[in-house]
Design a protein around this motif. Structure first.
Motif: not given
Length: 251
Positions: A65-74
């Motif tokens: 969820a944090l990764t997505e908020r940071l606009s990074l690819r999972v």
């Protein structure tokens, strides 16, 4: 220099990290350091160093969820770091920078210096710091060292896969990963002569890494860190206390 980056933030076998437990968070990457999670700090450093794409290898829901908020690819993690790197390499291609979410002190300058110092023609490179430089930067720290003829060295959790040929090193990386606390077992893979040179203190770090690369048919290089703090990550609570103190002093 244009490159992609992957930040390793997977969980091994569902095990809960004791540092995360002590800090009351579900994953170590979410531990706050001076107002930002360790994952955010690492991601900011990688972006500032010029990465065109940044991915996070993670499976914990809160980290995802944090990764997505940071606009990074999972990216989905594999069984271990080396296999997670293989997944990232297949997805992002090369050149690819690899680091970890617990590298909370990471500075953009360390990354740019590392990439600048990678020898021309290398397929894969690893950043290591010499013991004297580490202890000059942070006294009384305890780290795992690989001892060679040219000093004792500690890894900095920064790797660079420069060419597609680096994929051939993943299998060897997996084996080294398993033996990382027993360097003599790693050196033994080169043959009796090389093992004897290591045991008698006549094998240099550069020679060892080059020989390791040749066993995987890649050109491998070791790069010396300019700042000893590059070898400091958060494996235990004392590391976290040190990292917080260093960052507070910087501020």
């Amino acid at each position: 220099m244009s490159f992609s980056a992957v930040i390793l933030a997977g969980s091994r076998g569902g095990a809960v990290d004791p540092v995360a437990v002590a800090e009351g968070v579900p994953h170590k990457a979410l531990i706050p350091v001076d107002g930002r999670t360790m994952l955010e700090r690492v991601a900011d450093a990688v972006r500032a160093a010029g990465a065109r794409t940044v991915a996070v290898s993670a499976n914990d829901p809160a980290v995802v969820a944090l990764t997505e908020r940071l606009s990074l690819r999972v990216l989905p993690p594999a069984a271990g770091p080396s296999d997670s790197v293989a997944t990232a390499l297949a997805d992002l291609g090369t050149p690819l920078l690899v680091t970890t979410a617990d590298h909370a002190l990471l500075e953009p300058e360390w990354i740019t210096s590392f990439l600048h110092d990678v020898p021309a023609g290398a397929d894969i490179a690893v950043l290591l710091a010499e013991r004297a430089r580490i202890e000059a930067a942070m006294r009384d720290t305890r780290r795992t060292y690989l001892r060679f003829a040219d000093g004792a060295w500690s890894g900095c959790n920064l790797f660079y896969l420069a060419t597609s040929d680096a994929a051939r090193a993943i299998g060897l990386w997996r084996a080294v990963e398993a033996d990382r606390k027993r360097p003599w077992r790693i050196v033994r893979r080169f043959g009796v002569g090389t093992l004897l040179r290591y045991l008698t203190g006549r094998l240099t770090l550069a020679d060892a890494v080059a020989r390791l690369g040749r066993t995987a048919d890649v050109r491998a290089a070791a790069v010396a860190a300019r700042d000893g703090l590059a070898a400091v990550d958060v494996d235990k609570l004392s590391d976290l206390a040190d990292v917080r103190a260093i960052i507070a002093n910087r501020r």
